[in-house]
Motif scaffolding. Structure first.
Motif, short mmCIF file in Angstrom:
data_model
loop_
_atom_site.label_atom_id
_atom_site.label_comp_id
_atom_site.label_asym_id
_atom_site.label_seq_id
_atom_site.Cartn_x
_atom_site.Cartn_y
_atom_site.Cartn_z
N PHE A 149 0.81 -1.35 0.10
CA PHE A 149 -0.05 -0.07 -0.21
C PHE A 149 1.08 1.36 0.07
N PHE A 150 0.29 2.58 -0.52
CA PHE A 150 1.15 3.57 -0.54
C PHE A 150 0.48 4.64 0.36
N ASP A 151 1.27 5.64 0.99
CA ASP A 151 0.76 6.85 1.08
C ASP A 151 1.79 7.88 1.19
N GLY A 377 -6.18 15.18 -3.27
CA GLY A 377 -4.97 15.04 -2.67
C GLY A 377 -4.78 13.55 -1.96
N SER A 378 -5.91 13.39 -1.29
CA SER A 378 -5.86 11.86 -0.61
C SER A 378 -5.89 10.65 -1.52
N LEU A 379 -6.51 10.85 -2.76
CA LEU A 379 -6.21 9.67 -3.62
C LEU A 379 -4.87 9.62 -4.10
N TYR A 380 -4.26 10.81 -4.62
CA TYR A 380 -2.84 10.97 -5.23
C TYR A 380 -1.88 10.28 -4.07
N ASN A 381 -2.31 10.60 -2.80
CA ASN A 381 -1.50 10.01 -1.64
C ASN A 381 -1.43 8.46 -1.59
N LYS A 382 -2.85 7.75 -2.02
CA LYS A 382 -2.77 6.65 -2.02
C LYS A 382 -2.58 5.86 -3.13
N GLY A 383 -1.87 6.58 -4.19
CA GLY A 383 -1.25 5.60 -5.15
C GLY A 383 -1.93 6.12 -6.70
N PHE A 384 -2.96 6.90 -6.59
CA PHE A 384 -3.43 7.38 -7.88
C PHE A 384 -2.65 8.31 -8.60
N LYS A 385 -1.55 8.04 -9.11
CA LYS A 385 -0.55 8.95 -9.56
C LYS A 385 -1.24 9.96 -10.59
N GLY A 386 -2.21 9.33 -11.40
CA GLY A 386 -2.62 10.42 -12.40
C GLY A 386 -3.58 11.46 -12.01
N GLU A 387 -3.68 11.61 -10.76
CA GLU A 387 -4.87 12.47 -10.21
C GLU A 387 -3.91 13.89 -10.37
N ASP A 516 -10.16 -5.78 -3.82
CA ASP A 516 -10.49 -4.58 -2.75
C ASP A 516 -9.13 -3.52 -2.89
N GLY A 517 -9.53 -2.31 -2.88
CA GLY A 517 -8.57 -1.41 -2.83
C GLY A 517 -8.56 -0.80 -1.43
N ASN A 518 -7.82 0.38 -1.46
CA ASN A 518 -7.63 1.13 -0.37
C ASN A 518 -8.74 1.87 0.34
N PHE A 519 -9.71 1.92 -0.57
CA PHE A 519 -11.03 2.85 -0.16
C PHE A 519 -12.22 1.95 0.12
N LYS A 520 -12.14 1.11 0.57
CA LYS A 520 -13.25 0.33 1.10
C LYS A 520 -13.60 0.43 2.59
N ARG A 521 -15.07 0.89 2.65
CA ARG A 521 -15.44 1.02 4.11
C ARG A 521 -15.69 -0.09 4.74
N SER A 522 -15.49 -0.35 6.23
CA SER A 522 -15.72 -1.36 6.96
C SER A 522 -16.90 -1.69 6.98
N GLY A 523 -17.43 -2.81 6.74
CA GLY A 523 -18.74 -3.29 6.82
C GLY A 523 -19.36 -3.52 8.01
N LEU A 524 -18.75 -3.37 9.09
CA LEU A 524 -18.70 -3.51 10.35
C LEU A 524 -19.62 -2.40 11.22
N ARG A 525 -19.66 -1.39 10.47
CA ARG A 525 -20.12 0.06 11.18
C ARG A 525 -21.52 0.38 10.23
N LYS A 526 -22.68 -0.20 10.57
CA LYS A 526 -23.74 0.20 9.77
C LYS A 526 -24.74 0.86 10.78
N LEU A 527 -25.44 1.77 10.18
CA LEU A 527 -26.74 2.19 10.79
C LEU A 527 -27.66 1.27 11.42
N GLU A 528 -28.32 1.43 12.63
CA GLU A 528 -29.15 0.60 13.09
C GLU A 528 -30.71 1.04 12.75
N TYR A 529 -30.59 1.85 11.96
CA TYR A 529 -32.15 2.30 11.49
C TYR A 529 -32.15 2.73 10.03
N ASP A 530 -33.16 2.77 9.53
CA ASP A 530 -33.44 3.31 8.08
C ASP A 530 -33.34 4.57 7.80
#
Length: 566
Positions: A149-151, A377-387, A516-530
């Protein structure tokens, strides 16, 4: 007495230099008295307590200050001593318990206590991760072939070590000041220390490799026999391939077969797949000979492992397959286009529809960087150099855009239009807006006025974005986010063909195993309501019907069935 004091004042008023000299001597004498009391008042250090510092290995003195501690920040407040071990997590070994550590660091006071504490902390650091040296690295044949991974803004030695150790790797290597590579063995030559000369982007006082040079550390993992290679991912039950030796080139017979033993063998051999076939363990890559696309009923593989009571180890005809922690590097190389592209191809989507993930897949599948209509800038720092490239530079394979105006759309020669369920897309963009690319909006934002206002403004845009691209786009390939997740190999192949790049199937299979890339949110944290009210649902349902009708009106597949009803 008053007369004497008056003479004393008149003496120094006439001779100010004498006054300041006297003052300096007075302050110096006071400082010496204070320092003498600080050292002289300390109890003598018993021999058995001083030995850990004095008896450190000879090579320890030569190692750099590891982890997140810097020479200028090596001393901590006494209250932090008990948190040192917890900060690094359970994967590090330590010879002393927390109570022993506190006894060593808290038994003494003053300057000597701080010096002793700093020395012991450094020794503990060196026990957790030992610097191995500077090694050659090659983009075509990596020295460490595990996860990377890159930063380019906040990389530190400790962060790299922590990420590699968390995944069960034995080595962590840093390169180019911002790149982190993990692996189970070093497959490159050692070079001069002078060639690792680049400071870490996130800590200027530490070295993070160089150009094509890795600063490598060996991690001392806790319970290595159990967690040595981290967790393997279960892929399913598959029929034995026709040409076994070519499909899975490494084979070993294991009379005491277990999932761990086969996974460990394939990990050690640097293969991403471990296939269990009764008493035989096979290792290899996903290829056209063994693509992992046609899963069989797991009952066909239900044969108990000889060394595990509750695990299946497959049969000679049907293999149980696990994906190891070894990264498939066949698709990891990326670069800018060698010649300026004659076409501008958009990767268009509504915000929150998975554009960044699609860019990750396209870069791996084609080997070329993607660009952007914006700069993040955050995408560039994660390795998307074309940004950082201007979107018209012609050096990138496609350009990310969320624009939906006629003028902006007609600037592109073709487009991949990525569409996602609006209920999911709106929530993803709301999380990004208030929590960052992989963060989450706070509960106060969902419960407050921000969420209703966001839906009111963004829901119509979800519909008009698709309608505008269908109306003004010159050559538009529609890809549904849900289809891309469900059948990545086929959908990514469609996208790559539009981009005009010839890609081998083996490379697409590699992407599939590294999706899976570096920008995947954890599935553990979900809203408890709609969070969607009945009025919001009625409004969004009307937009879905409009988009569905527009797609079908152009002889395209309508929206997936799960869009509406929810």
């Amino acid at each position: 007495m008053a007369k004497l004091w008056f003479k004393f004042q008149r003496y120094f008023r006439r001779k100010p230099v004498r006054f300041f000299t006297f003052l300096a001597l007075y302050l110096t004498a006071g400082s010496l008295v204070f320092l003498h009391s600080s050292f002289g008042g300390q109890p003598a250090v018993p021999q058995h307590q001083a030995s850990p510092a004095a008896g450190a290995p000879a090579e320890a003195a030569e190692l750099p200050f590891l982890g997140d501690l810097h020479p200028g920040r090596g001393f901590r407040d006494p209250g932090e001593a008990s948190s040192i071990a917890r900060r690094y997590g359970p994967w590090f070994k330590g010879k002393d318990s927390d109570s022993n550590e506190r006894a060593k660091l808290g038994a003494y006071g003053g300057a000597w206590s701080r010096a002793l504490k700093g020395r012991v902390v450094r020794e503990k650091e060196e026990e957790r991760a030992k610097y191995i040296g500077c090694y050659l690295d090659d983009t075509q044949s990596r020295a460490l072939r595990g996860v990377s991974f890159f930063d380019y803004k906040k990389m530190t030695v400790f962060r790299c070590q922590d990420n590699c150790a968390e995944r069960g790797y034995l080595y962590a290597g840093l390169e180019f000041g911002a790149e982190c590579y993990c692996g189970h063995k070093i497959q490159a030559a050692n070079v001069s220390e002078a060639e690792c000369d680049m400071e870490c982007k996130g800590e200027r006082s530490n070295v993070c490799g160089g150009a094509n040079r890795l600063s490598i550390y060996r991690l001392q993992l806790a319970q290595e026999s159990v967690r040595r290679y981290g967790s393997a991912v279960f892929r399913g039950c598959f029929r034995r391939p026709d040409n076994l030796s070519q499909a899975l080139p490494v084979t070993a017979v294991m009379l005491n077969m277990s999932v761990d033993r086969c996974v460990d063998l394939c990990t050690e051999k640097e293969y991403p797949l471990a296939a269990l076939a009764g008493t035989a363990c096979h290792c290899g890559f996903p290829t056209t000979r063994f693509p992992l696309h046609e899963r069989e009923d797991e009952q066909l593989c239900a044969q108990k492992c000889s060394a595990e009571e509750f695990e299946s180890c497959g049969t000679p005809s049907y293999f149980i397959v696990y994906q190891t922690q070894v990264q498939d590097n066949r698709c990891m190389d990326r670069r800018f286009l060698p010649a300026k592209s004659k076409q501008l191809i958009a990767l268009a989507s509504f915000p929150g529809a998975g554009n960044t993930w699609a860019r990750h897949l396209i870069e791996l599948a084609t080997g070329f960087y993607t660009g952007s209509y914006y700069f993040d800038g955050s995408l560039y720092n994660k390795g998307f150099k074309g940004e950082r490239d201007h979107w018209r530079s012609g050096r990138t394979i496609c350009i990310k855009t969320h624009e939906s105006g006629q003028k902006e759309i007609e600037a592109f020669d073709a487009a991949i239009l990525l569409i996602r369920n609006p209920y999911k897309a709106l929530m993803a963009e709301f999380n990004r807006k208030y929590g960052g690319h992989i963060g989450f909006a706070a509960n106060a934002h969902w419960k407050g006025k921000e969420w209703p206002e966001f839906v009111r403004n963004y829901a119509p845009w979800w519909a008009t974005h698709t309608l505008d691209w269908l109306k003004f786009g010159k050559k538009v390939l529609v890809v549904h986010f849900e289809d891309l997740k469900q059948d990545l190999f086929v959908q990514l192949g469609r996208m790559v063909r539009l981009l005009g790049v010839a890609v081998r199937e083996d490379r697409l299979l590699c992407v599939e195993s590294q999706k899976d890339g570096n920008f995947k949110r954890s599935g553990l944290r979900k809203l408890e309501y709609d969070p969607y009210t009945a009025d919001m649902q009625r409004t969004i349902a009307a937009y879905i019907k409009t988009v569905d009708a527009a797609l079908r009106g152009r002889n395209l597949t309508g929206v997936p069935d799960d869009y509406c009803p929810r």
